[in-house]
Design a protein around this motif. Structure first.
Motif: not given
Length: 349
Positions: A99-104, A190-198
């Motif tokens: 369910y892609p909308g779960n987080s939101r 989601f830019e935040e996901a990129v930042d966390h991964l790095i």
């Protein structure tokens, strides 16, 4: 596929060992997601188990029907995924949802589910466990197994589209199969996901992780590209065919969602993990323009009954949507380790 007479004595010994740890028919082992994540299993073990599962499937040495699904809301699904691998003494079923909308909406992860693992000689359930970590590690391992046969071993640039749970898992150990990497491009809406991964993964990698400014930058600069995004009900192309040159290896965990049909169909080699599974997905409408001619199943290339990359000019697309037999091989190992090390809770059956 049924258990052979030759394997039956060994299967009985394995059942006896399990029964000494857990009273079959009276107890089952319950493993939470935290329990499963705390079981010590190496990257090398996971890759080996996954490769064995892929080869066993393509050799028709397992019993695994295509996974069926229900779709309650737009862009959501549940999949029922049963499998039996006689050589691994592993039988069970995964019931997973996306369910892609779960987080939101609710603050839940988009993917959830459970696995029931059975004693294959009696049919009795012997374990119930969270499926998320199992899915994470075996999905990335399928990509790694594909890369070993389909990518140029001297690849210097890798691109990861999607920086969620699966994207992170892909990047984490990518240098194990692409040891010459210099740069890893990553992209997510989601830019935040990129930042966390790095932030989280760069310290453990030699290659430099680069935040791609766009999909175009990632695609043009990466020799090998993996994607782990939402599987849309019909493709929603965001990657233009003109960005993709010959010689690239494209690895899909999300069907054809991101790519133009002409890109997929001009591949020199197009592979899928399961022909039966993708034909079923076509019936669900996931491939409205049809499937290209299929060169091989992934397990045929992993098992070397079909050739992988033959030259550096080939455009290769490998579409791995995931198979229950991979789960069962990995679950068998995790279950054994849990019993040996006292992980989880025994519940009355």
């Amino acid at each position: 596929m049924k258990l052979s007479k030759e394997l039956y004595p060994e299967a009985e010994k394995y059942r006896e060992w399990v029964n000494n740890q857990l009273t079959i028919g009276k107890e089952l082992l319950y493993l939470t997601q935290a329990d499963v994540r705390n079981i010590q299993i190496t990257h090398e073990e996971i890759l080996d188990l996954t490769e064995k599962a892929l080869v066993a499937y393509s050799k028709k040495n397992v019993d695994m029907p295509a996974k069926i699904g229900i779709h309650p809301l737009h862009e959501t699904f549940y999949h029922a995924m049963p499998a039996y691998a006689p050589e691994a003494f592993a039988a069970g079923i995964k019931w997973g949802s996306c369910y892609p909308g779960n987080s939101r909406k609710y603050g839940y992860p988009q993917a959830e589910g459970l696995i029931i693992f059975n004693d294959h000689l009696s049919g009795i359930p012997i374990a119930i466990l969270d499926c998320i970590y199992v899915t994470e590690i075996r999905t990335a391992a399928v990509t790694y197994a594909s890369i070993k046969k389909l990518a140029n071993p001297y690849t210097k640039t890798f691109g990861m589209i999607g920086c969620g749970v699966e994207g992170r898992q892909h990047v984490k150990n990518i240098e194990q199969v692409l040891p010459k990497l210099k740069e890893i491009y990553v992209y997510d809406i989601f830019e935040e996901a990129v930042d966390h991964l790095i932030k989280d993964l760069q310290p453990g990698l030699k290659a430099k992780i680069i935040k791609a400014a766009s999909l175009e930058e990632l695609v043009r600069k990466s020799e090998v590209i993996a994607s782990a995004t939402v599987i849309t009900e019909q493709p929603e192309p965001k990657i233009k065919d003109e960005w993709i040159e010959g010689g690239k290896t494209i690895l899909l965990c999300d069907c054809h969602s991101l790519y133009e049909d002409k890109t997929i169909k001009r591949a020199d080699k197009y592979l899928v993990d399961s022909i039966e599974q993708h034909e079923l997905l076509k019936g669900y409408g996931y491939y409205p323009y049809g499937l290209p001619d299929i060169y091989a199943e992934t397990g045929e290339v992993v098992g070397e009954s079909k050739k992988g990359r033959e030259n550096n000019a080939e455009l290769i697309v490998c579409n791995n949507v995931g198979m229950a037999v991979e789960d069962m091989y990995v679950v068998r190992s995790l279950f054994d380790k849990a019993l040996t090390n006292g992980v989880g809770r025994k519940l009355p059956l």
